[in-house]
Structures are given as structure tokens and as C-alpha cells.
Design a protein around this motif. Structure first.
Motif, PDB file in Angstrom:
ATOM      1  N   ALA A   1       7.112 -14.712  -8.505  1.00 18.42           N
ATOM      2  CA  ALA A   1       7.115 -16.088  -7.986  1.00 18.42           C
ATOM      3  C   ALA A   1       6.386 -16.175  -6.636  1.00 18.42           C
ATOM      4  N   GLY A   2       5.649 -15.142  -6.292  1.00 18.90           N
ATOM      5  CA  GLY A   2       4.844 -15.192  -5.067  1.00 18.90           C
ATOM      6  C   GLY A   2       5.549 -14.692  -3.824  1.00 18.90           C
ATOM      7  N   GLN A   3       6.791 -14.256  -3.960  1.00 17.48           N
ATOM      8  CA  GLN A   3       7.498 -13.653  -2.807  1.00 17.48           C
ATOM      9  C   GLN A   3       7.236 -12.152  -2.872  1.00 17.48           C
ATOM     10  N   HIS A   4       6.114 -11.737  -2.304  1.00 22.44           N
ATOM     11  CA  HIS A   4       5.671 -10.351  -2.435  1.00 22.44           C
ATOM     12  C   HIS A   4       5.291  -9.819  -1.055  1.00 22.44           C
ATOM     13  N   PRO A   5       5.761  -8.622  -0.693  1.00 25.37           N
ATOM     14  CA  PRO A   5       5.508  -8.141   0.669  1.00 25.37           C
ATOM     15  C   PRO A   5       4.040  -7.846   0.967  1.00 25.37           C
ATOM     16  N   LEU A   6       3.214  -7.701  -0.073  1.00 25.42           N
ATOM     17  CA  LEU A   6       1.805  -7.374   0.167  1.00 25.42           C
ATOM     18  C   LEU A   6       0.899  -8.601   0.085  1.00 25.42           C
ATOM     19  N   CYS A   7       1.499  -9.801  -0.048  1.00 25.82           N
ATOM     20  CA  CYS A   7       0.688 -11.025  -0.044  1.00 25.82           C
ATOM     21  C   CYS A   7       0.113 -11.219   1.357  1.00 25.82           C
ATOM     22  N   GLY A   8      -1.059 -11.792   1.421  1.00 28.57           N
ATOM     23  CA  GLY A   8      -1.713 -11.999   2.717  1.00 28.57           C
ATOM     24  C   GLY A   8      -2.806 -10.972   2.885  1.00 28.57           C
ATOM     25  N   PRO A   9      -3.491 -10.983   4.048  1.00 32.83           N
ATOM     26  CA  PRO A   9      -4.595 -10.028   4.247  1.00 32.83           C
ATOM     27  C   PRO A   9      -4.096  -8.600   4.072  1.00 32.83           C
ATOM     28  N   ASN A  10      -4.898  -7.774   3.403  1.00 32.30           N
ATOM     29  CA  ASN A  10      -4.488  -6.377   3.208  1.00 32.30           C
ATOM     30  C   ASN A  10      -4.866  -5.542   4.429  1.00 32.30           C
ATOM     31  N   ASP A  11      -3.905  -4.785   4.932  1.00 30.03           N
ATOM     32  CA  ASP A  11      -4.191  -3.898   6.064  1.00 30.03           C
ATOM     33  C   ASP A  11      -4.619  -2.541   5.495  1.00 30.03           C
ATOM     34  N   GLU A  12      -5.914  -2.305   5.486  1.00 30.48           N
ATOM     35  CA  GLU A  12      -6.486  -1.090   4.868  1.00 30.48           C
ATOM     36  C   GLU A  12      -5.985   0.193   5.524  1.00 30.48           C
ATOM     37  N   ARG A  13      -5.468   0.069   6.757  1.00 31.04           N
ATOM     38  CA  ARG A  13      -4.963   1.286   7.425  1.00 31.04           C
ATOM     39  C   ARG A  13      -3.754   1.836   6.669  1.00 31.04           C
ATOM     40  N   PHE A  14      -3.066   0.959   5.910  1.00 31.90           N
ATOM     41  CA  PHE A  14      -1.891   1.413   5.159  1.00 31.90           C
ATOM     42  C   PHE A  14      -2.221   1.747   3.709  1.00 31.90           C
ATOM     43  N   GLY A  15      -3.038   0.899   3.076  1.00 31.08           N
ATOM     44  CA  GLY A  15      -3.316   1.165   1.661  1.00 31.08           C
ATOM     45  C   GLY A  15      -4.318   0.183   1.085  1.00 31.08           C
ATOM     46  N   ILE A  16      -4.579   0.346  -0.201  1.00 33.26           N
ATOM     47  CA  ILE A  16      -5.613  -0.458  -0.852  1.00 33.26           C
ATOM     48  C   ILE A  16      -5.069  -1.833  -1.264  1.00 33.26           C
ATOM     49  N   ARG A  17      -5.981  -2.750  -1.546  1.00 34.16           N
ATOM     50  CA  ARG A  17      -5.615  -4.129  -1.903  1.00 34.16           C
ATOM     51  C   ARG A  17      -4.771  -4.203  -3.178  1.00 34.16           C
ATOM     52  N   PHE A  18      -5.172  -3.435  -4.189  1.00 34.03           N
ATOM     53  CA  PHE A  18      -4.503  -3.546  -5.486  1.00 34.03           C
ATOM     54  C   PHE A  18      -3.833  -2.208  -5.855  1.00 34.03           C
ATOM     55  N   PRO A  19      -2.695  -1.910  -5.257  1.00 36.04           N
ATOM     56  CA  PRO A  19      -2.073  -0.604  -5.530  1.00 36.04           C
ATOM     57  C   PRO A  19      -1.469  -0.517  -6.934  1.00 36.04           C
ATOM     58  N   CYS A  20      -1.483   0.671  -7.472  1.00 34.40           N
ATOM     59  CA  CYS A  20      -0.871   0.929  -8.783  1.00 34.40           C
ATOM     60  C   CYS A  20       0.632   1.111  -8.584  1.00 34.40           C
ATOM     61  N   MET A  21       1.428   0.498  -9.439  1.00 32.56           N
ATOM     62  CA  MET A  21       2.898   0.638  -9.323  1.00 32.56           C
ATOM     63  C   MET A  21       3.507   1.334 -10.533  1.00 32.56           C
ATOM     64  N   SER A  22       2.657   1.826 -11.450  1.00 37.14           N
ATOM     65  CA  SER A  22       3.226   2.354 -12.701  1.00 37.14           C
ATOM     66  C   SER A  22       3.966   3.678 -12.494  1.00 37.14           C
ATOM     67  N   ASP A  23       3.783   4.282 -11.316  1.00 37.25           N
ATOM     68  CA  ASP A  23       4.494   5.531 -11.034  1.00 37.25           C
ATOM     69  C   ASP A  23       5.183   5.428  -9.665  1.00 37.25           C
ATOM     70  N   ALA A  24       5.828   4.297  -9.436  1.00 40.97           N
ATOM     71  CA  ALA A  24       6.422   4.052  -8.109  1.00 40.97           C
ATOM     72  C   ALA A  24       7.517   5.064  -7.767  1.00 40.97           C
ATOM     73  N   TYR A  25       8.291   5.475  -8.764  1.00 34.31           N
ATOM     74  CA  TYR A  25       9.425   6.393  -8.515  1.00 34.31           C
ATOM     75  C   TYR A  25       9.032   7.803  -8.951  1.00 34.31           C
ATOM     76  N   ASN A  26       8.933   8.685  -7.987  1.00 29.35           N
ATOM     77  CA  ASN A  26       8.393  10.030  -8.214  1.00 29.35           C
ATOM     78  C   ASN A  26       9.119  10.797  -9.334  1.00 29.35           C
ATOM     79  N   LYS A  27       8.333  11.234 -10.290  1.00 28.78           N
ATOM     80  CA  LYS A  27       8.864  11.914 -11.477  1.00 28.78           C
ATOM     81  C   LYS A  27       9.548  13.237 -11.129  1.00 28.78           C
ATOM     82  N   ASP A  28       8.921  14.018 -10.243  1.00 26.12           N
ATOM     83  CA  ASP A  28       9.471  15.332  -9.901  1.00 26.12           C
ATOM     84  C   ASP A  28      10.820  15.194  -9.196  1.00 26.12           C
ATOM     85  N   LEU A  29      10.924  14.200  -8.330  1.00 30.24           N
ATOM     86  CA  LEU A  29      12.201  14.007  -7.626  1.00 30.24           C
ATOM     87  C   LEU A  29      13.285  13.538  -8.595  1.00 30.24           C
ATOM     88  N   ARG A  30      12.889  12.715  -9.567  1.00 32.21           N
ATOM     89  CA  ARG A  30      13.879  12.260 -10.562  1.00 32.21           C
ATOM     90  C   ARG A  30      14.355  13.437 -11.410  1.00 32.21           C
TER      91      ARG A  30
END
Ligand SMILES: O=P(O)(O)O[C@@H]1C[C@H](O)[C@@H](CO)O1
Length: 212
Positions: free
Chosen positions: A62-91
Motif C-alpha cells: 500500500a506504499g508504506q515502504h521504508p525504501l520509498c523516496g530517493p535511494n541512498d546508494e551509500r547503503f544499497g541499490i535501488r531495486f534490492p532482491c528480497m527473495s533470500d531475505a532470511y539467511n538460509k545458513d542461520l536458519r
């Protein structure tokens, strides 16, 4: 952190996730998140600990997203992948630890869904979430995990099932915050033990050492 900021308290998602960016700047590499949630999966019991395998970012739809707005490249890319958000090895490591600690009868894996809150779900909403594939529902975590993944942190998440979400109009029991607090207190030591053991072993994963 002791506690967190929530969207329902009136904080913007930028503020809710600000601590994660501070962690990144401090050199933190792994984020461990814990929360309380309501169980939607029929197999879950109150007091179960759910290792978070994936999430659904309902406010994000619904548009309530923490990465909305200008992307700060110092932290990460504009379109990050989320398909592996929770680390498999730690799980995997957490599952092994739960066996060693004899916790297997109350440790599960599942999909967490964030809603904004602050009200608990209606029956129709709960049924919709179940159809969407959610195993549990809560009011936090997803924004922090999203920002952590964006800036390259490794994430591990635990969700304590503090109540069953009502899926049936005939169910008399009503969800309430006191129950959430009570169950959290009841499972606090188990959660601490799991997290402490995981922290003690997680660095061995980086060093390629067999953790068994
Ligand atoms: O902060 P979390 O997500 O762990 O706590 C949940 C959501 C609300 O803050 C509260 C409702 O009882 O529990």
C-alpha cells in the motif's frame, strides 16, 4: 535494542528503520530480529517459536515502504532482491540448535506477515492472510528486515506465537495484548538460550567450520 519503534505509534518507516542503518555504519554484519505474532497456521500452538523463512510486506503493497523516496546508494541499490531475505545458513543452524536443546516440539518455520496495527485482525482479514500463505501475523519487523537486506546485512528472525488468530466467528476467545505479554514472558528463557547459542556459533559459519 531494547524494544523497537512501530508504525502504529506514529513513527515514519524511515524512523522505524533508522537504527538498522546506524548498525550498518557501526560495522554490524548480522541482524537478529525477534517479535511476537499471532498464529494463522492451524498446526501452530501458543508458545511456538517460528523461525522466519520469509515475509509478506502488506503495508509495502500500500506504499508504506521504508525504501520509498530517493535511494541512498551509500547503503544499497535501488531495486534490492528480497527473495533470500532470511539467511538460509542461520536458519539451518537454528534448526540444529533447536534439536540439541530439545526444543523441536515448539520450534517451527513459517512466513510472517506484517500489518500496520494497532488493532488485531478481523476474522475476514485473518482468513484472507491465511489464504495468502501467511503462517503468522504481527505489526513489526518487516521494515527493519527490508532495510537490513538493502544494506547487505545478514538477517535471522524469530517470531513467538503468542496467540491464535481467530479464524472462526464462533470462537469465543478474544486476542488481547496482556496474553501477548504473558506468553512472551513464559518463553523468554528459551528464546534467550536459542539466540545466545546461535550467536556463539554463527561466526563459525563465516569461517567455514563445521558447526555440528
Ligand atoms: O513489537 P512486536 O511486533 O514484537 O509486538 C507485537 C505487535 C504489537 O506491538 C504487540 C501487540 O500485542 O505485539
Amino acid at each position: 535494542m531494547q524494544g523497537r519503534f512501530h508504525l502504529y505509534e506514529g513513527y515514519s518507516l524511515c524512523k522505524v528503520t533508522f537504527p538498522v542503518r546506524i548498525f550498518k555504519l557501526l560495522g554490524v554484519e548480522t541482524l537478529i530480529v525477534t517479535n511476537a505474532s499471532g498464529g494463522l497456521c492451524p498446526d501452530f500452538k501458543v508458545g511456538d517459536i517460528m523461525l522466519i523463512k520469509d515475509h509478506i510486506n502488506l503495508p509495502g503493497f500500500a506504499g508504506q515502504h521504508p525504501l520509498c523516496g530517493p535511494n541512498d546508494e551509500r547503503f544499497g541499490i535501488r531495486f534490492p532482491c528480497m527473495s533470500d531475505a532470511y539467511n538460509k545458513d542461520l536458519r539451518k543452524l537454528a534448526l540444529e540448535i533447536s534439536q540439541e536443546l530439545n526444543y523441536t516440539n515448539f520450534v517451527r518455520e513459517g512466513v510472517y506477515c506484517m500489518v500496520s496495527g494497532p488493532n488485531f485482525e478481523t476474522i475476514a482479514e485473518a482468513r484472507m492472510l491465511q489464504i495468502l500463505g501467511c503462517d503468522s501475523v504481527g505489526m513489526s519487523t518487516v521494515p527493519e528486515v527490508t532495510v537490513a537486506k538493502h544494506c547487505g546485512l545478514r538477517v535471522f528472525g524469530l517470531s513467538l506465537i503468542t496467540n491464535k488468530v481467530s479464524l472462526d466467528y464462533s470462537r469465543e476467545e478474544k486476542v488481547n495484548h496482556e496474553e501477548v505479554l504473558e506468553i512472551s514472558k513464559m518463553r523468554a528463557e528459551h528464546l534467550q538460550m536459542m539466540v545466545n547459542t546461535l550467536i556463539a556459533r554463527a561466526h563459525l559459519l563465516d569461517e567455514g567450520i563445521n558447526v555440528n
